[in-house]
Scaffold this active site. Structure first.
Site, PDB file in Angstrom:
ATOM      1  N   ARG A   6       0.872  -1.169   0.000  1.00 63.12           N
ATOM      2  CA  ARG A   6       0.000   0.000   0.000  1.00 63.12           C
ATOM      3  C   ARG A   6       0.914   1.226   0.000  1.00 63.12           C
ATOM      4  O   ARG A   6       1.908   1.263   0.729  1.00 63.12           O
ATOM      5  CB  ARG A   6      -0.899  -0.002   1.239  1.00 63.12           C
ATOM      6  CG  ARG A   6      -1.865   1.159   1.284  1.00 63.12           C
ATOM      7  CD  ARG A   6      -2.722   1.078   2.529  1.00 63.12           C
ATOM      8  NE  ARG A   6      -3.593   2.236   2.627  1.00 63.12           N
ATOM      9  CZ  ARG A   6      -4.278   2.558   3.717  1.00 63.12           C
ATOM     10  NH1 ARG A   6      -4.193   1.801   4.804  1.00 63.12           N
ATOM     11  NH2 ARG A   6      -5.041   3.626   3.725  1.00 63.12           N
ATOM     12  N   HIS A   7       0.573   2.206  -0.800  1.00 58.50           N
ATOM     13  CA  HIS A   7       1.393   3.414  -0.919  1.00 58.50           C
ATOM     14  C   HIS A   7       1.745   4.005   0.450  1.00 58.50           C
ATOM     15  O   HIS A   7       1.074   3.755   1.448  1.00 58.50           O
ATOM     16  CB  HIS A   7       0.661   4.470  -1.754  1.00 58.50           C
ATOM     17  CG  HIS A   7      -0.636   4.904  -1.143  1.00 58.50           C
ATOM     18  ND1 HIS A   7      -0.711   5.827  -0.124  1.00 58.50           N
ATOM     19  CD2 HIS A   7      -1.904   4.520  -1.400  1.00 58.50           C
ATOM     20  CE1 HIS A   7      -1.975   6.008   0.229  1.00 58.50           C
ATOM     21  NE2 HIS A   7      -2.720   5.217  -0.536  1.00 58.50           N
ATOM     22  N   ASN A  13      -4.217  10.608   4.761  1.00 64.90           N
ATOM     23  CA  ASN A  13      -4.113   9.452   5.655  1.00 64.90           C
ATOM     24  C   ASN A  13      -3.885   9.891   7.094  1.00 64.90           C
ATOM     25  O   ASN A  13      -4.313   9.231   8.031  1.00 64.90           O
ATOM     26  CB  ASN A  13      -2.947   8.537   5.272  1.00 64.90           C
ATOM     27  CG  ASN A  13      -3.143   7.800   3.982  1.00 64.90           C
ATOM     28  OD1 ASN A  13      -2.291   7.888   3.106  1.00 64.90           O
ATOM     29  ND2 ASN A  13      -4.225   7.077   3.832  1.00 64.90           N
ATOM     30  N   GLN A  27      -9.537   9.015   0.339  1.00 62.79           N
ATOM     31  CA  GLN A  27      -8.864   9.581  -0.831  1.00 62.79           C
ATOM     32  C   GLN A  27      -9.447   9.078  -2.130  1.00 62.79           C
ATOM     33  O   GLN A  27      -9.532   9.826  -3.093  1.00 62.79           O
ATOM     34  CB  GLN A  27      -7.372   9.236  -0.791  1.00 62.79           C
ATOM     35  CG  GLN A  27      -6.676   9.870   0.371  1.00 62.79           C
ATOM     36  CD  GLN A  27      -5.249   9.411   0.505  1.00 62.79           C
ATOM     37  OE1 GLN A  27      -4.368  10.070   0.009  1.00 62.79           O
ATOM     38  NE2 GLN A  27      -5.037   8.291   1.168  1.00 62.79           N
ATOM     39  N   ARG A  64       0.330   8.900  -5.789  1.00 63.57           N
ATOM     40  CA  ARG A  64       0.898   8.406  -4.536  1.00 63.57           C
ATOM     41  C   ARG A  64       1.461   6.998  -4.681  1.00 63.57           C
ATOM     42  O   ARG A  64       2.447   6.651  -4.025  1.00 63.57           O
ATOM     43  CB  ARG A  64      -0.127   8.491  -3.401  1.00 63.57           C
ATOM     44  CG  ARG A  64      -1.429   7.753  -3.607  1.00 63.57           C
ATOM     45  CD  ARG A  64      -2.458   8.166  -2.544  1.00 63.57           C
ATOM     46  NE  ARG A  64      -3.741   7.513  -2.657  1.00 63.57           N
ATOM     47  CZ  ARG A  64      -4.776   7.996  -3.344  1.00 63.57           C
ATOM     48  NH1 ARG A  64      -4.669   9.134  -4.013  1.00 63.57           N
ATOM     49  NH2 ARG A  64      -5.921   7.341  -3.366  1.00 63.57           N
ATOM     50  N   GLU A  87      -7.470   2.904  -6.808  1.00 66.05           N
ATOM     51  CA  GLU A  87      -8.281   2.826  -5.587  1.00 66.05           C
ATOM     52  C   GLU A  87      -9.764   2.819  -5.935  1.00 66.05           C
ATOM     53  O   GLU A  87     -10.182   3.327  -6.977  1.00 66.05           O
ATOM     54  CB  GLU A  87      -7.942   3.996  -4.657  1.00 66.05           C
ATOM     55  CG  GLU A  87      -8.740   4.039  -3.363  1.00 66.05           C
ATOM     56  CD  GLU A  87      -8.558   2.829  -2.453  1.00 66.05           C
ATOM     57  OE1 GLU A  87      -8.980   1.718  -2.838  1.00 66.05           O
ATOM     58  OE2 GLU A  87      -8.027   2.995  -1.341  1.00 66.05           O
ATOM     59  N   HIS A 147      -3.455   0.483  -3.193  1.00 68.68           N
ATOM     60  CA  HIS A 147      -4.176   1.279  -2.202  1.00 68.68           C
ATOM     61  C   HIS A 147      -4.837   0.402  -1.140  1.00 68.68           C
ATOM     62  O   HIS A 147      -4.931  -0.808  -1.299  1.00 68.68           O
ATOM     63  CB  HIS A 147      -5.260   2.098  -2.909  1.00 68.68           C
ATOM     64  CG  HIS A 147      -4.725   2.932  -4.023  1.00 68.68           C
ATOM     65  ND1 HIS A 147      -4.242   4.195  -3.832  1.00 68.68           N
ATOM     66  CD2 HIS A 147      -4.581   2.675  -5.353  1.00 68.68           C
ATOM     67  CE1 HIS A 147      -3.826   4.690  -4.990  1.00 68.68           C
ATOM     68  NE2 HIS A 147      -4.021   3.783  -5.924  1.00 68.68           N
TER      69      HIS A 147
END
Length: 183
Positions: A6-7, A13, A27, A64, A87, A147
């Protein structure tokens, strides 16, 4: 092995509410860049994964994830940008915190249709189809940078869907690899 990442963290976040508590904003497809903590997480991942030779690298098209992937791998030159890893669209809930709407219901209700948001069933279809294809390729090591919402569905592919259907129980932390195998 499949290395799902996951980024790294973004400002959304780490959103702080009026009481000083972390209350992440959803997001979805809003193109938020990594913050300094997210960059540090990606740099730590680069170090952690430096000895793994990846046969294939797949990444979501959002900034991201591309930032995270580029820091890990050093370049996006051999990276496949995969739309199925984008995402989940939060639609009408985009930019809201998890306490501003029924986040748990959003993560578990497969019967509800939203005005703009993508259903969890649609996310399952696109992520499962990608994983089914990867399974047929018999690659040794694959890196996927994506994501939180996609990560929940990724985990369910290997570990099963929670009995109550609540995908939010499967959330993968930012900047941490989740390693699974098709065997």
């Amino acid at each position: 092995m499949i290395y799902f990442v996951r980024h790294g963290l973004t400002d959304w976040n780490e959103n702080i509410d009026e009481n000083g508590n972390v209350n992440p904003k959803c997001q979805g497809r809003t193109n938020i860049p990594l913050n300094k903590n997210g960059i540090a997480q990606a740099e730590a991942l680069r170090e952690q994964l430096k000895d793994v030779k990846f046969d294939k690298i797949l990444c979501s098209p959002l900034d991201r994830t591309k930032q995270t992937c580029e820091i890990i791998t050093g370049s996006l030159e051999n990276v496949t940008i995969e739309d199925r890893l984008i995402e989940r669209s939060f639609g009408e809930f985009e930019g809201l915190t998890r306490t501003e709407f029924d986040f748990a219901g959003f993560c578990s209700d497969k019967t509800k249709n939203y005005q703009k948001a993508e259903s969890i069933t649609d996310v399952e279809k696109r992520v499962f189809s990608l994983l089914d294809e990867l399974k047929q390729e018999n690659l040794e090591n694959v890196l996927i940078v994506s994501h939180g919402g996609v990560g929940c569905v990724f985990r369910s592919y290997f570990d099963g869907i929670p009995e109550d259907g609540d995908y939010s129980k499967l959330i993968i932390p930012n900047g941490k690899p989740l390693i699974r195998d098709f065997k």
